[in-house]
Motif scaffolding. Structure first.
Motif, PDB file in Angstrom:
ATOM      1  N   GLU A  98       0.841  -1.235  -0.029  1.00  0.00           N
ATOM      2  CA  GLU A  98       0.192   0.106  -0.103  1.00  0.00           C
ATOM      3  C   GLU A  98       0.826   1.247  -0.068  1.00  0.00           C
ATOM      4  N   GLY A  99       0.592   1.889  -1.142  1.00  0.00           N
ATOM      5  CA  GLY A  99       1.509   3.398  -1.033  1.00  0.00           C
ATOM      6  C   GLY A  99       2.827   3.074  -1.610  1.00  0.00           C
ATOM      7  N   ILE A 100       3.230   1.813  -2.182  1.00  0.00           N
ATOM      8  CA  ILE A 100       4.522   1.638  -2.654  1.00  0.00           C
ATOM      9  C   ILE A 100       4.333   1.467  -4.059  1.00  0.00           C
ATOM     10  N   LYS A 101       5.358   1.949  -4.886  1.00  0.00           N
ATOM     11  CA  LYS A 101       5.512   1.894  -6.438  1.00  0.00           C
ATOM     12  C   LYS A 101       6.694   1.336  -6.959  1.00  0.00           C
ATOM     13  N   ASN A 102       6.718   0.826  -7.875  1.00  0.00           N
ATOM     14  CA  ASN A 102       7.902   0.477  -8.568  1.00  0.00           C
ATOM     15  C   ASN A 102       8.971   1.704  -8.913  1.00  0.00           C
ATOM     16  N   GLY A 103      10.123   1.561  -8.608  1.00  0.00           N
ATOM     17  CA  GLY A 103      11.112   2.879  -8.670  1.00  0.00           C
ATOM     18  C   GLY A 103      11.204   3.565  -7.316  1.00  0.00           C
ATOM     19  N   TYR A 104      10.277   3.245  -6.368  1.00  0.00           N
ATOM     20  CA  TYR A 104      10.397   4.430  -5.095  1.00  0.00           C
ATOM     21  C   TYR A 104      11.621   3.970  -4.391  1.00  0.00           C
ATOM     22  N   HIS A 105      12.397   5.175  -3.890  1.00  0.00           N
ATOM     23  CA  HIS A 105      13.639   4.867  -2.986  1.00  0.00           C
ATOM     24  C   HIS A 105      13.079   4.844  -1.786  1.00  0.00           C
ATOM     25  N   MET A 106      13.628   3.651  -0.883  1.00  0.00           N
ATOM     26  CA  MET A 106      13.335   3.405   0.048  1.00  0.00           C
ATOM     27  C   MET A 106      14.313   3.088   1.429  1.00  0.00           C
ATOM     28  N   GLN A 107      14.279   3.586   2.534  1.00  0.00           N
ATOM     29  CA  GLN A 107      15.286   3.427   3.476  1.00  0.00           C
ATOM     30  C   GLN A 107      14.643   2.293   4.585  1.00  0.00           C
ATOM     31  N   ALA A 108      15.492   1.349   4.771  1.00  0.00           N
ATOM     32  CA  ALA A 108      15.307   0.218   5.539  1.00  0.00           C
ATOM     33  C   ALA A 108      15.966   0.266   6.976  1.00  0.00           C
ATOM     34  N   THR A 109      15.466   0.184   8.170  1.00  0.00           N
ATOM     35  CA  THR A 109      16.085   0.293   9.428  1.00  0.00           C
ATOM     36  C   THR A 109      15.877  -1.056  10.142  1.00  0.00           C
ATOM     37  N   ILE A 110      17.002  -1.719  10.460  1.00  0.00           N
ATOM     38  CA  ILE A 110      17.346  -2.905  11.008  1.00  0.00           C
ATOM     39  C   ILE A 110      17.685  -2.747  12.544  1.00  0.00           C
ATOM     40  N   ASN A 111      16.921  -3.257  13.501  1.00  0.00           N
ATOM     41  CA  ASN A 111      17.469  -2.996  14.874  1.00  0.00           C
ATOM     42  C   ASN A 111      18.376  -4.307  15.258  1.00  0.00           C
ATOM     43  N   ILE A 112      19.451  -3.966  15.634  1.00  0.00           N
ATOM     44  CA  ILE A 112      20.381  -5.055  16.122  1.00  0.00           C
ATOM     45  C   ILE A 112      20.396  -5.365  17.561  1.00  0.00           C
ATOM     46  N   GLY A 113      20.501  -6.525  17.839  1.00  0.00           N
ATOM     47  CA  GLY A 113      20.545  -6.943  19.171  1.00  0.00           C
ATOM     48  C   GLY A 113      19.143  -7.480  19.479  1.00  0.00           C
ATOM     49  N   GLU A 114      18.764  -7.112  20.829  1.00  0.00           N
ATOM     50  CA  GLU A 114      17.349  -7.404  21.209  1.00  0.00           C
ATOM     51  C   GLU A 114      16.262  -6.352  20.855  1.00  0.00           C
ATOM     52  N   ASN A 115      15.274  -6.949  20.268  1.00  0.00           N
ATOM     53  CA  ASN A 115      14.460  -6.154  19.557  1.00  0.00           C
ATOM     54  C   ASN A 115      13.151  -6.129  20.213  1.00  0.00           C
ATOM     55  N   LYS A 116      12.970  -5.338  21.317  1.00  0.00           N
ATOM     56  CA  LYS A 116      12.022  -5.014  21.959  1.00  0.00           C
ATOM     57  C   LYS A 116      10.881  -3.918  21.413  1.00  0.00           C
ATOM     58  N   PRO A 117       9.478  -4.185  21.393  1.00  0.00           N
ATOM     59  CA  PRO A 117       8.643  -2.962  20.765  1.00  0.00           C
ATOM     60  C   PRO A 117       8.908  -1.734  21.537  1.00  0.00           C
ATOM     61  N   ILE A 118       8.735  -0.735  20.897  1.00  0.00           N
ATOM     62  CA  ILE A 118       8.811   0.619  21.220  1.00  0.00           C
ATOM     63  C   ILE A 118       7.475   1.054  21.870  1.00  0.00           C
ATOM     64  N   GLU A 119       7.216   1.300  23.066  1.00  0.00           N
ATOM     65  CA  GLU A 119       5.760   1.816  23.467  1.00  0.00           C
ATOM     66  C   GLU A 119       5.918   3.223  23.650  1.00  0.00           C
ATOM     67  N   VAL A 120       5.222   4.031  23.127  1.00  0.00           N
ATOM     68  CA  VAL A 120       4.925   5.408  23.024  1.00  0.00           C
ATOM     69  C   VAL A 120       3.833   5.988  23.750  1.00  0.00           C
ATOM     70  N   PRO A 121       3.843   7.037  24.644  1.00  0.00           N
ATOM     71  CA  PRO A 121       2.583   7.577  25.145  1.00  0.00           C
ATOM     72  C   PRO A 121       1.699   7.812  24.020  1.00  0.00           C
ATOM     73  N   LYS A 122       0.233   7.315  24.063  1.00  0.00           N
ATOM     74  CA  LYS A 122      -0.819   7.584  23.389  1.00  0.00           C
ATOM     75  C   LYS A 122      -0.959   9.171  23.042  1.00  0.00           C
ATOM     76  N   LYS A 123      -0.870   9.870  24.048  1.00  0.00           N
ATOM     77  CA  LYS A 123      -0.999  11.331  23.837  1.00  0.00           C
ATOM     78  C   LYS A 123      -0.171  12.061  22.952  1.00  0.00           C
ATOM     79  N   ALA A 124       1.001  11.300  22.657  1.00  0.00           N
ATOM     80  CA  ALA A 124       2.079  11.728  21.653  1.00  0.00           C
ATOM     81  C   ALA A 124       1.835  11.491  20.208  1.00  0.00           C
ATOM     82  N   ILE A 125       0.660  10.519  20.175  1.00  0.00           N
ATOM     83  CA  ILE A 125       0.566  10.030  18.845  1.00  0.00           C
ATOM     84  C   ILE A 125      -0.902  10.873  18.324  1.00  0.00           C
ATOM     85  N   HIS A 126      -0.640  11.067  16.797  1.00  0.00           N
ATOM     86  CA  HIS A 126      -1.692  12.106  16.137  1.00  0.00           C
ATOM     87  C   HIS A 126      -2.180  11.137  15.239  1.00  0.00           C
ATOM     88  N   ASP A 127      -3.450  11.581  14.715  1.00  0.00           N
ATOM     89  CA  ASP A 127      -4.024  10.854  13.699  1.00  0.00           C
ATOM     90  C   ASP A 127      -4.660  12.029  12.413  1.00  0.00           C
TER      91      ASP A 127
END
Length: 387
Positions: A286-315
């Motif tokens: 979704e939202g991806i087209k042939n030819g788009y430039h992308m950057q991938a980020t791989i977390n090294i080591g322990e891959n714990k989920p990031i928990e962000v305060p809900k009030k910091a998240i906008h919609d």
């Protein structure tokens, strides 16, 4: 007198310059810094800081899993007849286009002319046969020099000879017909793309699969830190659209040309660092087209989920995002969220290590605002909030 006046004017100018320049050199900078600090503090911002973890970044381009470009056959004098339309999705073995071999077509036409002549010849034999029978029947028995059976045998032999030639010509035409049109078929399921510009260098058409992946490169310093099936967060450089994915392939060898170049240059270790091809599978297109430039980020080591305060998240229009203090500028990061955990929400992708997320502020903060860098006090408040 004029000279004296010019000297006096010069002295006045120097004095004025000194009045404005000296305070700036001996204290004006401090006032500017104080003003910046005051501006930052006036917003009353509380931050959540993303844990600083080791990450590997891979830049790449979105490409189809399968792709084939069909060039024109320079040996052919005819124009290819395209059997599909631009945008068609075709199955394997679908006929895409055909060439007509003009030389073969000429041979078929020659054989058809031969068949026409043989048909006329055959008809003439039948006519001659009929006349011979008529003459035989009109002749008195005692005057006949041959028998009816002999007449039939003679003309039937002639007919059989013509039929043999007709059979041979039909066999030749059937064989030539298999070579008259050279057909090109699809080897895989894909979407047809027909170039609008019909110059001599343009391909007849292109066929690309609907499946996409990201083709990137990783340097030798990071090669041993990553592995196949390792999860990755990917973002489109131009739009910020984020998706999750994983590493699907890592080449153990650098490109051959690259290796030869490094050896020939005999450069230092840093300059001659090799890169290796990496493929990343995408969980969503979704939202991806042939030819788009992308950057991938791989977390090294322990891959714990990031928990962000809900009030910091906008919609906005169904898209989740956070605002980040990026060295004094407010920027937006689109994120993909997961389950809620109390006052927090799990963020699967879109954030970077050590991002300073704006949780709340006394004054409204929006993308593009200049707020100065977060102060030490804010940093301490962040740590406390996280604990």
């Amino acid at each position: 007198m004029k000279k004296k006046t010019m000297i006096i004017v010069g002295i006045v100018l120097l004095v004025l310059i000194g009045v404005f320049l000296v305070p700036t050199l001996f204290g004006g900078g401090k006032e500017s810094k104080e003003e910046m600090k005051t501006i930052a503090e006036d917003f009353g911002i509380d931050y959540f800081e993303v844990p600083d973890i080791e990450q590997v970044y891979i830049n790449g381009i979105v490409q189809p899993e399968q792709s084939e470009s069909f060039s024109k056959d320079t040996k052919m004098t005819s124009i290819p007849e395209i059997k599909v339309k631009n945008g068609d999705v075709v199955e394997p073995e679908t006929e895409l286009f055909t060439y007509e071999d003009k030389e073969v077509t000429k041979e078929i036409e020659a054989q058809n002319n031969t068949l026409s002549k043989l048909a006329t010849k055959k008809q003439n034999i039948y006519n001659k046969w009929n006349r011979a029978i008529d003459n035989f029947n009109k002749t008195k028995e005692e005057d006949r020099t041959t028998t009816g059976a002999a007449i039939e045998e003679q003309h039937q032999a002639e007919i059989d000879g013509v039929d043999e030639e007709i059979f041979f010509s039909n066999e030749t035409i059937a064989d030539l017909s298999t070579k008259q049109f050279i057909s090109t078929k699809a080897k895989f399921k894909g979407r047809v793309s027909i170039p609008e510009v019909k110059d001599e260098n343009a391909p007849v058409l292109r066929l690309t699969s609907d499946g996409l992946y990201v083709a990137g490169k990783v340097n030798e310093k990071d090669l041993m830190k990553i592995a196949v099936d390792q999860k990755a967060n990917l973002s489109v450089v131009s739009s910020g659209t984020t998706v999750t994915g994983k590493i699907s392939y890592i080449d153990d060898n650098p490109p051959e040309a690259q290796g030869n170049q490094a050896q020939s240059e005999n450069a230092n270790a840093e300059a001659s660092m090799s890169t290796y091809d990496v493929k990343l599978a995408l969980d969503s297109l979704e939202g991806i087209k042939n030819g788009y430039h992308m950057q991938a980020t791989i977390n090294i080591g322990e891959n714990k989920p990031i928990e962000v305060p809900k009030k910091a998240i906008h919609d906005q229009d169904g898209k989740k995002y956070v605002l980040v203090n990026d060295f004094g500028s407010v920027i937006r990061r689109d994120i993909q969220v997961g389950e809620e955990k109390g006052e927090n929400m799990v963020v699967h992708s879109g954030l970077e290590s050590a991002d300073r997320i704006i949780v709340s502020s006394k004054k409204q903060v929006k993308e593009g605002d200049l707020i100065g860098e977060a102060s030490e006090e804010n940093g301490e408040a962040t740590s406390a909030a996280k604990e």
